[in-house]
Structures are given as structure tokens and as C-alpha cells.
Design a protein around this motif. Sequence first.
Motif, short mmCIF file in Angstrom:
data_model
loop_
_atom_site.label_atom_id
_atom_site.label_comp_id
_atom_site.label_asym_id
_atom_site.label_seq_id
_atom_site.Cartn_x
_atom_site.Cartn_y
_atom_site.Cartn_z
N GLY A 107 0.81 -1.22 0.00
CA GLY A 107 0.00 0.00 0.00
C GLY A 107 0.84 1.27 0.00
O GLY A 107 2.04 1.24 0.31
N LEU A 108 0.17 2.38 -0.34
CA LEU A 108 0.87 3.67 -0.41
C LEU A 108 1.41 4.08 0.96
O LEU A 108 2.53 4.59 1.07
N GLY A 109 0.63 3.84 2.01
CA GLY A 109 1.09 4.18 3.36
C GLY A 109 2.36 3.41 3.70
O GLY A 109 3.31 3.96 4.29
N HIS A 110 2.39 2.15 3.32
CA HIS A 110 3.56 1.31 3.57
C HIS A 110 4.76 1.82 2.76
O HIS A 110 5.88 1.88 3.27
N ALA A 111 4.52 2.22 1.51
CA ALA A 111 5.61 2.76 0.68
C ALA A 111 6.21 4.00 1.34
O ALA A 111 7.44 4.15 1.42
N VAL A 112 5.35 4.88 1.84
CA VAL A 112 5.84 6.11 2.48
C VAL A 112 6.63 5.74 3.75
O VAL A 112 7.69 6.32 4.02
N LEU A 113 6.15 4.75 4.48
CA LEU A 113 6.83 4.33 5.71
C LEU A 113 8.26 3.85 5.43
O LEU A 113 9.14 3.99 6.29
N MET A 114 8.50 3.34 4.24
CA MET A 114 9.85 2.89 3.88
C MET A 114 10.86 4.04 3.92
O MET A 114 12.06 3.83 3.99
N GLY A 115 10.35 5.28 3.86
CA GLY A 115 11.24 6.44 3.87
C GLY A 115 11.58 6.95 5.27
O GLY A 115 12.34 7.92 5.41
N ALA A 116 11.05 6.29 6.30
CA ALA A 116 11.18 6.82 7.67
C ALA A 116 12.63 7.09 8.05
O ALA A 116 12.95 8.17 8.60
N GLU A 117 13.51 6.15 7.75
CA GLU A 117 14.90 6.30 8.20
C GLU A 117 15.57 7.49 7.49
O GLU A 117 16.22 8.32 8.12
N HIS A 118 15.38 7.57 6.18
CA HIS A 118 16.03 8.64 5.41
C HIS A 118 15.46 10.02 5.77
O HIS A 118 16.19 10.99 5.90
N ILE A 119 14.15 10.09 5.95
CA ILE A 119 13.51 11.40 6.17
C ILE A 119 13.68 11.85 7.63
O ILE A 119 13.84 13.04 7.90
N GLY A 120 13.61 10.91 8.56
CA GLY A 120 13.74 11.27 9.98
C GLY A 120 12.60 12.17 10.44
O GLY A 120 11.45 11.94 10.09
N ASP A 121 12.93 13.23 11.20
CA ASP A 121 11.88 14.10 11.75
C ASP A 121 11.53 15.25 10.80
O ASP A 121 10.67 16.08 11.12
N ASP A 122 12.21 15.32 9.66
CA ASP A 122 12.00 16.48 8.77
C ASP A 122 10.62 16.43 8.10
O ASP A 122 10.06 15.36 7.88
N SER A 123 10.13 17.60 7.73
CA SER A 123 8.95 17.65 6.86
C SER A 123 9.40 17.31 5.45
O SER A 123 10.55 17.58 5.07
N PHE A 124 8.50 16.74 4.67
CA PHE A 124 8.88 16.29 3.32
C PHE A 124 7.65 16.30 2.41
O PHE A 124 6.51 16.28 2.88
N ALA A 125 7.92 16.33 1.11
CA ALA A 125 6.83 16.27 0.13
C ALA A 125 6.72 14.84 -0.39
O ALA A 125 7.71 14.12 -0.45
N VAL A 126 5.50 14.44 -0.74
CA VAL A 126 5.28 13.17 -1.43
C VAL A 126 4.65 13.51 -2.78
O VAL A 126 3.68 14.28 -2.85
N LEU A 127 5.23 12.97 -3.86
CA LEU A 127 4.69 13.19 -5.20
C LEU A 127 4.38 11.84 -5.83
O LEU A 127 5.27 10.97 -5.88
N LEU A 128 3.15 11.63 -6.27
CA LEU A 128 2.78 10.37 -6.89
C LEU A 128 2.95 10.48 -8.41
O LEU A 128 2.49 11.45 -9.03
N GLY A 129 3.61 9.46 -8.96
CA GLY A 129 4.03 9.52 -10.36
C GLY A 129 2.92 9.49 -11.38
O GLY A 129 3.12 9.91 -12.52
#
Length: 308
Positions: A107-129
Motif C-alpha cells: 500500500g501507499l502508506g507502507h511505501a511512504v513508511l519505507m522512507g522513515a529512516e532517510h527522512i527522519g523528523d523532517d517535513s517532506f513532500a510526497v509526489l505520486l508519479g
Amino acid sequence: MVRKALLPVAGLGTRSLPATKAVPKELLPLVDKPAIQYLVEECARAGLDDVLFVTSAGKATLEDHFDRLPGLEAALASKGKDEELALVTGLADLATIHSVRQPEPLGLGHAVLMGAEHIGDDSFAVLLGDDIVDPGTPFLERMVATHERTGRPVIALMEVEDEAVPLYGIATVEATDVDDEFLITDLVEKPTVHEAPSNLAIIGRYVLPGSIFAVLRDTPPGRGDEIQLTDALRTLAHDEPLVGIRVDAPRYDIGDKLGFVTATVSLAAERPDLGPDLLAWLRRFLAEQDRIGAGVGMSGERDQGPTT
Ligand code: G1P
């Protein structure tokens, strides 16, 4: 300052088969650029220079597209092909590309969760292709600025027809004093038309706080038995409203075949090098179609053509 973007690119592209059997859908060209390049350029324009691809097996060519290719560069340089050389080398300067694998399509939520380590506490944008927003409009810039001003998650919204409601996350909103800006108090992923609280659909642009990862970890599978980003955002919205901004630019769903064709034609029409000739041809083409459509049949009656 928001500097990071996460692009989920692990999908199989089944809506675009057979084109996507051996080529990732993100590399299908819109005019002369792969779709993924429009997204990374959009990030760069909005000041997001750290881009994380959430990929899957068979998607390594996506990273190659933004890498330096010394052999090609040397060949172009030795032939004096300076314009082509600039097109190739400029890609590596758009952003620093990182990647992480999503091992299973959960799922999309799971895909975003894969970024947890790289993103950390920062705010970030998500763009769907699958969502291409017309490059002439600084829409993502506005979303980033709105997040920096309000400190709240910001989601792109677009009004859709009733028939399209079940394809999207749909928002419950309250109006604000700012043009095209709403407070989102609730969200529902892909409701029926009867369940839907409005016709305002989420389209694939989000600016999120790092705190979304903790919420995603606790989000159970939802619609389609997948971990839905919409469900995690709904949890956040119940604590404090999110901000929705209505897209004021053309937007194309390129996962849809007709959407892909219209994106290609529109993007080419805007190009100074291609637009005038393309539009002239389109006018001739449409006139010819009208002439054929209005053709007189053997019986002498006007041919009505297909009724749909
Ligand atoms: C995803 C989201 C949905 C959103 C849509 C926008 O769905 O889950 O809320 O409205 O993207 O394109 P998908 O199209 O990946 O099924």
C-alpha cells in the motif's frame, strides 16, 4: 525549510500494460522526457533537492536516468553536440537521488513508511508519479510555503465528477479566507458516491511532517487490505485539521491511457519548439475528422457516426 521529497515508484504499472511490461511506467516519455523527470524537476523548482525513490525490483533504471554517464557525455562532447550534452548532464544536478526498496506491495502508506529512516523528523513532500501537474504553475512551491506558514500537513485537492469519486481519497472540508485553501477535518479512501462527504479528491501531492511515520506504523490495513496513507492522514486530521489546497493548474492522470495521451498533447502544445506546428496539425486533423464525420452516406442521409 522543506528540502526532502519522497516519490513512491515501486508500482507495477498494470494500468499501462503492455507498454510497462519491460519498461517502468515512470520512464515512459511524455514528449521527450520520462514521466519521472517531470516530477524531479517539479521538486527542484520547489527547492527540494533531496529526492528519495521508494522502488522495487526492476526499477534501477530510474536512478540511472539521473546519474552521470561518462561514456555518453564524452561521445556527445567529441561530436560537438553541446545541446544534447547539456540535456544529459543537467539531470544529475537537479537533486541528490536516494533510493530504498519496498519489499512487498502493501500500500501507499507502507511505501511512504519505507522512507522513515532517510527522512527522519523532517517535513517532506510526497509526489505520486501518475499525477502530472502542469509545469507552468508553481503549485508545489505554494504547498511548501503553506506548510511552512501553518506547520500543518498540506494536501492537494481537486474537484472530480461523481463517477470518479470512488477512485480517490475524498476530503471533508471547511472554507478559509484564503483562495482555494481549505481546512480538512476528515478523509475517506475511495468511498462510494453515497458515502463521499464532498467531490474534493486528493491528488498526488502532499507536504507532511515527519510525525506521519509514527502514525503510519500504527495504521492497520484499510481499503484493499493495504496500508493507506489516507487513513494515517485521517488520524492526524482528527487531532487538528490539515490544510487542503485546490489545484489551479491542469493535472493529468498518466496511469490512465487517455490521460497519458492528453498529457502528451498538452505538454507538447506548450513547448515553443513543437507547439505551433503541433497546433497547426491538430487544427487540420480535427477539420478532416469533422469533414469525414459530416460525410454524406450512400442513402444521402448525414452519417451521424458513433453516438457516444
Ligand atoms: C492514491 C491515494 C488516493 C489518492 C490518489 C491520487 O490512490 O491512495 O487517496 O486520491 O492516489 O492519485 P491510487 O491512485 O494510488 O490508488
